[in-house]
Structure formats: C-alpha cells, structure tokens
Design an enzyme around this catalytic site. Structure first.
Site, PDB file in Angstrom:
ATOM      1  N   PHE B 159       0.833  -1.219   0.000  1.00 32.33           N
ATOM      2  CA  PHE B 159       0.000   0.000   0.000  1.00 32.33           C
ATOM      3  C   PHE B 159       0.861   1.260   0.000  1.00 32.33           C
ATOM      4  O   PHE B 159       0.543   2.241   0.671  1.00 32.33           O
ATOM      5  CB  PHE B 159      -0.970   0.036   1.211  1.00 32.33           C
ATOM      6  CG  PHE B 159      -1.778  -1.210   1.410  1.00 32.33           C
ATOM      7  CD1 PHE B 159      -2.222  -1.962   0.325  1.00 32.33           C
ATOM      8  CD2 PHE B 159      -2.129  -1.634   2.692  1.00 32.33           C
ATOM      9  CE1 PHE B 159      -2.989  -3.104   0.508  1.00 32.33           C
ATOM     10  CE2 PHE B 159      -2.896  -2.777   2.881  1.00 32.33           C
ATOM     11  CZ  PHE B 159      -3.324  -3.522   1.792  1.00 32.33           C
ATOM     12  N   THR B 161       2.014   4.552  -1.310  1.00 29.25           N
ATOM     13  CA  THR B 161       1.616   5.633  -2.207  1.00 29.25           C
ATOM     14  C   THR B 161       2.842   6.180  -2.937  1.00 29.25           C
ATOM     15  O   THR B 161       3.852   6.480  -2.300  1.00 29.25           O
ATOM     16  CB  THR B 161       0.932   6.764  -1.399  1.00 29.25           C
ATOM     17  OG1 THR B 161      -0.195   6.215  -0.740  1.00 29.25           O
ATOM     18  CG2 THR B 161       0.492   7.898  -2.310  1.00 29.25           C
ATOM     19  N   GLU B 244       0.087  14.035   9.863  1.00 24.52           N
ATOM     20  CA  GLU B 244      -0.494  13.246   8.778  1.00 24.52           C
ATOM     21  C   GLU B 244      -2.011  13.179   8.907  1.00 24.52           C
ATOM     22  O   GLU B 244      -2.741  13.289   7.924  1.00 24.52           O
ATOM     23  CB  GLU B 244       0.091  11.829   8.774  1.00 24.52           C
ATOM     24  CG  GLU B 244      -0.412  11.018   7.588  1.00 24.52           C
ATOM     25  CD  GLU B 244      -0.020   9.543   7.638  1.00 24.52           C
ATOM     26  OE1 GLU B 244       0.741   9.157   8.557  1.00 24.52           O
ATOM     27  OE2 GLU B 244      -0.472   8.789   6.765  1.00 24.52           O
ATOM     28  N   GLY B 342     -28.866   8.910 -11.421  1.00 25.03           N
ATOM     29  CA  GLY B 342     -28.147   8.004 -12.317  1.00 25.03           C
ATOM     30  C   GLY B 342     -26.805   8.556 -12.760  1.00 25.03           C
ATOM     31  O   GLY B 342     -25.825   7.820 -12.898  1.00 25.03           O
ATOM     32  N   GLY B 365      -3.753   5.914   7.014  1.00 24.07           N
ATOM     33  CA  GLY B 365      -3.199   6.818   8.027  1.00 24.07           C
ATOM     34  C   GLY B 365      -3.707   6.515   9.423  1.00 24.07           C
ATOM     35  O   GLY B 365      -3.766   7.396  10.281  1.00 24.07           O
ATOM     36  N   GLY B 366      -4.055   5.257   9.663  1.00 24.68           N
ATOM     37  CA  GLY B 366      -4.644   4.861  10.942  1.00 24.68           C
ATOM     38  C   GLY B 366      -6.143   4.697  10.751  1.00 24.68           C
ATOM     39  O   GLY B 366      -6.821   5.655  10.400  1.00 24.68           O
ATOM     40  N   GLU B 369     -10.902   2.670  13.697  1.00 26.32           N
ATOM     41  CA  GLU B 369     -10.860   1.942  14.969  1.00 26.32           C
ATOM     42  C   GLU B 369      -9.585   2.293  15.753  1.00 26.32           C
ATOM     43  O   GLU B 369      -9.631   2.465  16.975  1.00 26.32           O
ATOM     44  CB  GLU B 369     -10.936   0.434  14.698  1.00 26.32           C
ATOM     45  CG  GLU B 369     -12.271  -0.031  14.109  1.00 26.32           C
ATOM     46  CD  GLU B 369     -12.512   0.399  12.665  1.00 26.32           C
ATOM     47  OE1 GLU B 369     -11.537   0.663  11.937  1.00 26.32           O
ATOM     48  OE2 GLU B 369     -13.689   0.493  12.259  1.00 26.32           O
TER      49      GLU B 369
END
Lengths: 274, 381
Positions: B159, B161, B244, B342, B365-366, B369
């Site tokens: 993941f 970026t 962040e 639509g 970024g966390g 939860e």
C-alpha cells in the site's frame, strides 16, 4: 526601465450566477474577485522586461502596479507585488464612479509624478470590455501607443518593437519610449517578450508566473500607497452615462440533433437563418 | 467561499496561487489521468517551480516555508479546482516520506534526499505497512541486518503511495529485537540491487496516484542511509502521525466541499417535475445537512491545525478530527451521488470519483478503529 502597470480586479466569471442586477445597478457585494486576466498578462510582461530570466529574484528596473478601487482591491495589488512588482498605488474609487476616460485622465496625472518609461495595460477588462484606457491615456500624455501587443522586443530599453495582433495577422510597430502599450493574450507565450537582460533563446513557462509563500509574505512589506482620486483630477465627471441595467436573457436549453439534414431542416424552419 | 478560521490574507493569496496552478496544470487532464492511473512525472517539477510543493518545509532545507495551515489551504484548493484527488495525493506523498528524514536526518542526508524531492526532481514515498500487518506497526517484520558498512534488508512493504515511481523510499525496518524499540528508519533508493516493485496495486479510488507493493531481497543499503540511531524509528513514525492525520482530515474536508459544490450546482441546473431539484425541500435540506457536517469537520480540523502550529500537538484531538472528517466526507459523497441520481453513478461525473476516493480515509493513516483506540487511551478507559 521603469514600468507602470494598471491592474484591476474583476468579478470572478465563475460566480456569474451570483450577480444580482437591478434596473439601477449591478450588485457587487458578496462577489468573489480576481485580477483581470489581461492585466495579469501586463504585469507578467513588465516583470519579463525588467529581469534576467536566469535570476528572477533580482529586478533590473522598477515595476509599479496601480489600481483604481476600494480598500478590498489591495489584495489584488499585494498579489502582483508577490509575483515581483516593486511598489503599488491604490487610487481610492469605486467602479460606479469611474469610466475609461476618468481613469485615463487620472493615470496621466499620476504618470507626471511617477515618470515611468513605459505604461503597460491589459487590452481591456473582462467586465465591461470597453478597451479605451490605453488609447485615451496615450492621447492625454502625447505618447506613442501600441495596442493589442502579442510580442514585445526591447531595443536597448529606448524603443520597443511591438507585434500587434490585428485581424489580418501581426503588425510590427516600433515605438520610442516613453510609450503606452496594451497587451493581448499571446504576450505570455514562452518567447513573446524579449528583454535586454535575458538571453534571446530563453523560453518562459506558458502563462503568468506563480508566487511562492515566501514571496507572498515578503509582499506584505512592500510599499503600497493610497491616493485620492480628487488629488489627481478636480474633474471627476463621467463621460459615460448609465441609463439602466438588465441581465442578458437566460439561454434556453438546446436540443441534440441526430443528423446533418435534421440540423439544416431546423436552421431553415425554426431558427430561420438559412 | 468556505475557509478555515485560521486563514489570513496570506492564505487567501496562497489559495489563489494553488487555484491558478490547478486550473492550468491539473483540471484539463484530471479525468484522463484518473483513467490512466497515473499523472506525468513532469508535474512534480512544475508544482515545485510554483512553490506549492515545498509548503510546510523550511527554506533552509529547500522548502517554501509555511506550516500545516498553509498546506491545508493550498491542498484544499488543488482538490477543489483540480478535480483529481489521486493527483493531489500523489504529488503530496513526500508529506509523509520526508518528515522522518527532516526530523532525524543529518545535513548530508537532507542534501541527498530532501532537497531533490522538494525541487521536484525525485519522488519520495513512505513504506511502513507490510502485507502481514498494517495498524500494528510495532510488530513489523522487514529485517535490516548490519554487515560492515551496509544493512542487508529482507522483507516486503505494501500500500505504498507513489511507490511504483519513487526514487527515495523512507522504509521502517527491524534492526533490533521484537517490539517498537527494534524499529529503525532507513532510506532506500530506487535502483539499489535487491529492491524491486513487486506489484502495482489496483485500487477502489485515488486512481491517478500509483500504489505499490515493494520487495527487498538481500538488498544492501549503506549504513549512511540510517536515519538517527538504531531503534529510533517508532518514535519518528508516531511523531509524524498528528500532522499526517490533520492532512488526511483536510483532504476529507476538501473532497466533501467539492462534492457539496457539485451537488448545489447540479440541484440548480437539473429540473424534475417542472422545477429545479433545489426547488424541493427534501433536496435543500439534504444540501443543508451536507454543508453543516462539512462546517463541523472543518472547524475541528482547523482547531487541531491551529494547536499544532502553537506547539500544542494533541494526538487524541487529531484522531477525533480525522474520524469526524472521514465520517462527514463519507456521508457527504454518498448524498452527492444520490442527488446526482443516475449520473452520480457515471464516471463522467466527478462525484462518482469522489465517492470512491472517500472510502480510503477511514482506513489510511490509521483506521477509524485505531483512532478510537488513541482517543480511549488518552481519555483513560
């Protein structure tokens, strides 16, 4: 070279639907404003003429930006200072008490004291599209003028070779300084402006330059003075009389046609233009 | 125009610059770049030249100055005008990759890694998450074993970026024993033997921004690339989180704001049963609720940013801001699609894209939860 640039804020065309029009006036409160694009091109032109593109931080000359407007118009001047102009002057006035002739007369008076070598203007502002100030100003000053400049080459900072955009193409005009020049869209193409300081083969990025945050902060410390309109001219009368205001008629929704023949049929029977 | 309470004339001028940049260099290509899954590399140099890339970094290290408030204002404007969240987050991946280098790095490391990125010449990425675990940073498994003047790195990250094109990757590795005390930060450059992009990941949203899985196999990295001391990595990662999360909350505000504006415009233009959609109370109230939730998210995000600038970093408040902003954003983009009917489901319309983009924020970024865990811990229950 000392250059004076006139700069005006205009209502952001993206907010056209917020404009309220009464028969007496156009309501401007609550509108967002941005610099008139042609005026931004004039500022960019002035900056290109007074710098070596290899070091744009050092100004080799002086650029003064002038606006006619209320206190809120100062942010437009600050933005121009952030891109590199040296000082700014705001002539306190509101749009409804101005016309092209009054602006030209007041500018002519201001120019007596500022003594620039060149006055640069956008060819027109995008609200009224009057396209008058540059021409009137040159006449009042008795200076040579070149309008609709798509290119400018400085010749030793004593004369300019101006490529004017005209219907049939480009007309090259040599004006000796001091002079009044109004600029068109193509003046911000990469090689449109040739100054005496920058290498001839230099290509600028297309369009006007950006101001970084540092420059925005530094612009807060640059000189911005306020002048009263009546200090420049005793006669604040307008030659343009506004007799009424109305919004343009709302555009009707269009239709999609399936074929060229259907289009031709509609042009004949409905639009009746053929 | 909606703005943060902290904004001054300076922020307004900066917004105008960001807007002008986006009008010229992002908006005309937004749809094409999103569909292509990539924006041109040359855009980094262009945005660096405009002064926008270096926002939030000191001039002394090649930045443009300013703080988190300037970044929030400028990046919101890039989203509002640019219409490509993927492009904006791709251009902004240095925002998480460089802070550990700035915080822990030596002068020489800053010269080598930070300056070229802020000049737009190199692309930076942060690599913490691993295929085997994301939120549980303290148990990451990528190992870096000291061997002479090098570290030998083995493991995988996912993941990431901007990972497909990144030249400079700030990688969290395990140099010591288990737990957070054994984590260090190591800068690994593109082209280092043993470092490869194992997969280009396909995502739900953020299409214009590339995302990668990275593999390290007996990858020898000079020990000179270690940031700070061995074992200081976890603290560096944690210290970065407040900023962040404010950035992520700000992106949610921006996305929601854009979805809202598109909806207002659509509700005015679209007619049904003889009047514009905005002529129906049900639509007006929907729009009013959208505006309200955005205003609330903006207020809290702005407060955290203002505190951060005043040296009052509050992790629990940042977590609350992120959750508030992600919730507002998720809800607003859903309503925006609904108002568009639509057309909201069609890729021609920007709200369709925003709906997909928004789903990342309660995760990246966390997670939502984890945010609640941060809040619970601070609240003491």
């Amino acid at each position: 070279m000392k250059i004076l640039v006139s700069l005006k804020r205009v209502a952001d065309p993206d907010n056209a639907n917020k404009i309220k029009v009464t028969p007496q006036k156009i309501e401007t409160t609550g509108l967002e404003f941005k610099p008139n694009p042609f005026d931004e091109y004039a500022v960019e032109t002035a900056l290109r003429l007074t710098e070596n593109a290899a070091n744009t931080k050092q100004r080799l000359g002086e650029v003064t930006v002038v606006t006619f407007g209320p206190k809120e118009a100062e942010s437009t001047l600050r933005a121009a200072l952030a891109t590199g102009a040296d000082k700014a002057i705001r002539v306190d006035a509101t749009d409804d008490a101005l016309d092209g002739d009054l602006v030209a007369r007041a500018l002519a008076k201001l120019i007596e004291t500022e003594k620039p070598d060149l006055v640069l203007l956008g060819k027109q502002e995008v609200e009224g599209d009057a396209n008058q100030v540059a021409q009137l100003l040159a006449e009042y000053l008795g200076w040579p003028q070149a309008t609709f400049a798509g290119s400018i080459k400085s010749e030793g900072d004593t004369a300019l070779l101006v490529g004017r955009e005209i219907d049939g193409g480009t007309m090259n005009l040599r004006v000796t300084l001091p002079a009044v020049v109004s600029v068109d869209l193509r003046i911000v193409a990469p090689r449109s402006v040739q100054s005496v300081h920058t290498k001839a083969d230099h290509a600028y990025p297309e369009g006007v330059r950006f101001a970084a945050l540092m420059a925005i902060m530094a612009a807060k410390k640059k000189s911005l003075t306020e002048v009263k309109l009546t200090d420049l001219t005793g006669d604040v009368g307008l030659k343009i009389k506004y007799t009424g205001f109305e919004p343009p008629p709302a555009r009707k929704a269009g239709v999609k046609v399936k074929s060229v023949s259907e289009l031709v049929e509609k042009l004949k029977t409905e639009a009746k233009v053929l | 125009m909606a703005t943060y309470l902290f904004e001054t004339a300076e922020h307004a001028a900066l917004r105008a610059q960001a807007r002008a940049f986006a009008t010229r260099s992002v908006r005309p290509h937004a749809r094409a770049w999103e569909e292509a899954g990539e924006f041109p590399r040359a855009l980094y140099a262009q945005i660096a030249a405009s002064g926008l890339l270096g926002l939030g970094y000191r001039e002394a290290i090649g930045g443009s100055g300013g703080d988190v408030t300037h970044v929030l204002a400028a990046s919101e404007e890039l989203v509002l005008e640019g219409h490509s969240v993927g492009t904006v987050v791709g251009l902004g991946s240095h925002g998480i990759a460089l802070p550990p280098i700035v915080a822990l790095g030596t002068g020489e490391q800053i010269e080598r890694f930070v300056r070229p990125v802020l000049r737009g010449e190199k692309i930076a990425a942060l690599a913490v998450t691993e295929p085997g675990g994301g939120s549980d940073v303290a148990s990451l498994r990528t190992r870096a074993v000291r061997d002479g003047d090098d570290y030998v790195v083995d493991g995988a990250k996912t993941f990431i970026t901007s990972g497909v094109r990144a030249d400079v990757v700030t990688v969290a590795v395990r140099t010591g024993g288990p737990g957070h005390g054994g984590v260090s930060m190591l800068v690994i450059e593109r082209g280092t033997p043993g470092f490869s992009v194992s997969k280009r990941l396909e995502k739900m949203g953020w299409w214009a921004s590339d995302t990668a899985e990275l593999t390290f196999e007996e990858c020898r990295v000079p020990a000179a690339n270690l940031l700070g001391d061995e074992g200081s990595g976890f603290v560096a990662i944690m210290a970065n989180f407040v900023t962040e999360r404010v950035y992520l909350a700000g992106q949610c505000v921006a996305i929601a704001e854009l979805a809202y504006r598109e909806s207002v415009q659509y509700a005015r233009d679209r007619h049904a049963f003889g009047k514009p959609l905005s002529g129906f109370q049900v639509t007006r109230h929907k729009l009013a609720d959208m505006a309200t939730r955005i205003a609330a998210a903006r207020a809290l995000t702005g407060e955290v940013a203002s505190r951060l600038v005043a040296a009052d970093a509050r992790p629990e408040l940042a977590a609350m801001a992120k959750n508030t902003a992600t919730d507002a954003c998720s809800w607003v983009v859903d309503q925006a699609v609904q108002i568009h009917g639509g057309y909201g489901y069609m890729r021609d319309f920007v709200v369709e894209r925003l709906f997909r983009d928004a789903r990342l924020y309660p995760i990246g970024g966390g997670t939502r939860e984890i945010m609640n865990e941060v809040i619970s811990k601070t609240e003491g229950y």
